[in-house]
Scaffold this motif. Structure first.
Motif, PDB file in Angstrom:
ATOM      1  N   ARG A 113       8.662  32.208 -24.938  1.00  0.00           N
ATOM      2  CA  ARG A 113       7.381  32.722 -24.442  1.00  0.00           C
ATOM      3  C   ARG A 113       7.186  32.461 -22.951  1.00  0.00           C
ATOM      4  O   ARG A 113       6.351  33.094 -22.316  1.00  0.00           O
ATOM      5  CB  ARG A 113       6.237  32.088 -25.229  1.00  0.00           C
ATOM      6  CG  ARG A 113       6.234  32.488 -26.710  1.00  0.00           C
ATOM      7  CD  ARG A 113       5.092  31.849 -27.448  1.00  0.00           C
ATOM      8  NE  ARG A 113       5.067  32.235 -28.865  1.00  0.00           N
ATOM      9  CZ  ARG A 113       4.180  31.809 -29.743  1.00  0.00           C
ATOM     10  NH1 ARG A 113       3.238  30.944 -29.364  1.00  0.00           N
ATOM     11  NH2 ARG A 113       4.234  32.215 -30.999  1.00  0.00           N
ATOM     12  N   LYS A 114       7.951  31.526 -22.409  1.00  0.00           N
ATOM     13  CA  LYS A 114       7.801  31.183 -21.000  1.00  0.00           C
ATOM     14  C   LYS A 114       8.519  32.209 -20.122  1.00  0.00           C
ATOM     15  O   LYS A 114       9.662  32.573 -20.390  1.00  0.00           O
ATOM     16  CB  LYS A 114       8.355  29.787 -20.733  1.00  0.00           C
ATOM     17  CG  LYS A 114       7.567  28.673 -21.403  1.00  0.00           C
ATOM     18  CD  LYS A 114       8.143  27.311 -21.051  1.00  0.00           C
ATOM     19  CE  LYS A 114       7.342  26.191 -21.711  1.00  0.00           C
ATOM     20  NZ  LYS A 114       7.913  24.864 -21.381  1.00  0.00           N
ATOM     21  N   LEU A 115       7.829  32.634 -19.056  1.00  0.00           N
ATOM     22  CA  LEU A 115       8.377  33.659 -18.169  1.00  0.00           C
ATOM     23  C   LEU A 115       9.675  33.195 -17.509  1.00  0.00           C
ATOM     24  O   LEU A 115      10.660  33.955 -17.441  1.00  0.00           O
ATOM     25  CB  LEU A 115       7.356  34.035 -17.097  1.00  0.00           C
ATOM     26  CG  LEU A 115       7.814  35.087 -16.064  1.00  0.00           C
ATOM     27  CD1 LEU A 115       8.180  36.390 -16.774  1.00  0.00           C
ATOM     28  CD2 LEU A 115       6.740  35.313 -15.020  1.00  0.00           C
ATOM     29  N   LEU A 116       9.705  31.942 -17.021  1.00  0.00           N
ATOM     30  CA  LEU A 116      10.905  31.430 -16.361  1.00  0.00           C
ATOM     31  C   LEU A 116      12.098  31.402 -17.315  1.00  0.00           C
ATOM     32  O   LEU A 116      13.228  31.686 -16.920  1.00  0.00           O
ATOM     33  CB  LEU A 116      10.653  30.028 -15.791  1.00  0.00           C
ATOM     34  CG  LEU A 116       9.837  29.952 -14.499  1.00  0.00           C
ATOM     35  CD1 LEU A 116       9.638  28.507 -14.079  1.00  0.00           C
ATOM     36  CD2 LEU A 116      10.536  30.732 -13.371  1.00  0.00           C
ATOM     37  N   ASN A 117      11.829  31.055 -18.559  1.00  0.00           N
ATOM     38  CA  ASN A 117      12.901  31.059 -19.562  1.00  0.00           C
ATOM     39  C   ASN A 117      13.418  32.472 -19.808  1.00  0.00           C
ATOM     40  O   ASN A 117      14.626  32.697 -19.951  1.00  0.00           O
ATOM     41  CB  ASN A 117      12.411  30.452 -20.875  1.00  0.00           C
ATOM     42  CG  ASN A 117      12.229  28.953 -20.785  1.00  0.00           C
ATOM     43  OD1 ASN A 117      12.717  28.315 -19.846  1.00  0.00           O
ATOM     44  ND2 ASN A 117      11.540  28.381 -21.738  1.00  0.00           N
ATOM     45  N   LYS A 118      12.484  33.431 -19.860  1.00  0.00           N
ATOM     46  CA  LYS A 118      12.891  34.829 -20.050  1.00  0.00           C
ATOM     47  C   LYS A 118      13.761  35.308 -18.892  1.00  0.00           C
ATOM     48  O   LYS A 118      14.779  35.990 -19.088  1.00  0.00           O
ATOM     49  CB  LYS A 118      11.659  35.726 -20.200  1.00  0.00           C
ATOM     50  CG  LYS A 118      11.016  35.677 -21.585  1.00  0.00           C
ATOM     51  CD  LYS A 118       9.986  36.771 -21.745  1.00  0.00           C
ATOM     52  CE  LYS A 118       9.393  36.787 -23.137  1.00  0.00           C
ATOM     53  NZ  LYS A 118      10.395  37.172 -24.175  1.00  0.00           N
ATOM     54  N   ILE A 119      13.368  34.946 -17.664  1.00  0.00           N
ATOM     55  CA  ILE A 119      14.166  35.324 -16.490  1.00  0.00           C
ATOM     56  C   ILE A 119      15.555  34.692 -16.568  1.00  0.00           C
ATOM     57  O   ILE A 119      16.569  35.331 -16.281  1.00  0.00           O
ATOM     58  CB  ILE A 119      13.451  34.901 -15.189  1.00  0.00           C
ATOM     59  CG1 ILE A 119      12.147  35.685 -15.024  1.00  0.00           C
ATOM     60  CG2 ILE A 119      14.354  35.125 -13.985  1.00  0.00           C
ATOM     61  CD1 ILE A 119      11.286  35.209 -13.872  1.00  0.00           C
ATOM     62  N   GLY A 120      15.592  33.410 -16.983  1.00  0.00           N
ATOM     63  CA  GLY A 120      16.865  32.712 -17.100  1.00  0.00           C
ATOM     64  C   GLY A 120      17.783  33.348 -18.122  1.00  0.00           C
ATOM     65  O   GLY A 120      18.970  33.579 -17.852  1.00  0.00           O
ATOM     66  N   PHE A 121      17.239  33.682 -19.292  1.00  0.00           N
ATOM     67  CA  PHE A 121      18.064  34.289 -20.334  1.00  0.00           C
ATOM     68  C   PHE A 121      18.471  35.712 -19.976  1.00  0.00           C
ATOM     69  O   PHE A 121      19.571  36.157 -20.313  1.00  0.00           O
ATOM     70  CB  PHE A 121      17.333  34.262 -21.681  1.00  0.00           C
ATOM     71  CG  PHE A 121      17.307  32.895 -22.309  1.00  0.00           C
ATOM     72  CD1 PHE A 121      18.486  32.227 -22.591  1.00  0.00           C
ATOM     73  CD2 PHE A 121      16.100  32.279 -22.611  1.00  0.00           C
ATOM     74  CE1 PHE A 121      18.472  30.962 -23.170  1.00  0.00           C
ATOM     75  CE2 PHE A 121      16.078  31.017 -23.188  1.00  0.00           C
ATOM     76  CZ  PHE A 121      17.271  30.359 -23.462  1.00  0.00           C
ATOM     77  N   PHE A 122      17.593  36.438 -19.287  1.00  0.00           N
ATOM     78  CA  PHE A 122      17.971  37.780 -18.847  1.00  0.00           C
ATOM     79  C   PHE A 122      19.096  37.701 -17.807  1.00  0.00           C
ATOM     80  O   PHE A 122      20.035  38.508 -17.835  1.00  0.00           O
ATOM     81  CB  PHE A 122      16.781  38.527 -18.251  1.00  0.00           C
ATOM     82  CG  PHE A 122      17.135  39.911 -17.771  1.00  0.00           C
ATOM     83  CD1 PHE A 122      17.227  40.958 -18.670  1.00  0.00           C
ATOM     84  CD2 PHE A 122      17.408  40.155 -16.434  1.00  0.00           C
ATOM     85  CE1 PHE A 122      17.581  42.241 -18.242  1.00  0.00           C
ATOM     86  CE2 PHE A 122      17.761  41.421 -15.993  1.00  0.00           C
ATOM     87  CZ  PHE A 122      17.844  42.469 -16.902  1.00  0.00           C
TER      88      PHE A 122
END
Length: 232
Positions: free
Chosen positions: A76-85
């Protein structure tokens, strides 16, 4: 760094990294058994004409990518989403390069600087290649800047996902050095040429080990956090 090494409990680190150790020992054993015990014709075709190894590598890396997409979807965290993308994109280029996509359309590889400085390559082709390939460097740099220090610290603690990721990078770099080595390229000994392929296979398996260990670690942390909230 020296203090981190001194704090490392080697026996405990080996226990936690059992899967990583098994992967490396397995591939070392496989290479030597394959080269010296199998019939030369079969072993030579498997290692020198490496079609099946490339297919296996691509399958393993795509498995890593699939787990990365799963993490991207559930976080749910934006930074995590950016990292995984970012990791997803890096893996996509990794897959395409393993499939020799970088040298399918022109005489020069798209990951070579000469491709972009050559007058022989049309500007439109350079532009398309740049759109696909250059974001790799941006996303890779982002991952290093955001998670590099954490990974180094966890590596020297013997944390399995960091150890697997560290050795994945090491083995992949070695395989690329060997791939570009004049000695390996001009050697007529197929057993020597096979070493580079085995490094690539081991690297792919360690990448899979890293993402699985990371997933398990995240699951344990989530459970611990939920237990702490219940206690509070």
């Amino acid at each position: 760094m020296i203090s981190l090494i001194k704090k490392l409990d080697l026996e405990e680190a080996m226990r936690k990294n059992t899967v990583n150790i098994i992967i490396v020992i397995f591939m070392i054993n496989y290479y030597f058994i394959h080269c010296f015990c199998f019939q030369e014709g079969f072993a030579r075709n498997a290692l020198e004409d490496n079609g099946w190894m490339s297919v296996f590598n691509i399958f393993v890396i795509m498995s890593v990518q699939a787990i990365t997409v799963w993490h991207f979807c559930i976080t749910r965290k934006l930074l995590n989403k950016i990292g995984f993308f970012s990791l997803f994109y890096v893996l996509q280029i990794y897959i395409l390069r393993e499939a020799d996509f970088h040298r399918l359309f022109t005489a020069k590889n798209v990951d070579n600087i000469k491709f972009y400085t050559s007058d022989e390559i049309p500007l439109s082709v350079k532009f398309i290649a740049a759109i696909i390939f250059f974001p790799f460097f941006i996303f890779f740099a982002y991952l290093i800047l955001m998670y590099g220090i954490t990974m180094i610290k966890e590596f020297f603690k013997g944390t399995p996902w960091a150890v697997a990721f560290g050795f994945w990078g090491l083995f992949l770099v070695i395989s690329q050095i060997l791939d570009r080595s004049k000695f390996f390229n001009y050697s007529k000994n197929w057993r020597i040429k096979g070493i580079e392929e085995m490094f690539e296979v081991t690297a792919a398996l360690l990448a899979l080990s890293a993402i699985i260990y990371f997933t398990i670690d995240m699951y344990k942390r989530k459970k611990a956090s939920e237990a702490a909230e219940l206690i509070d």
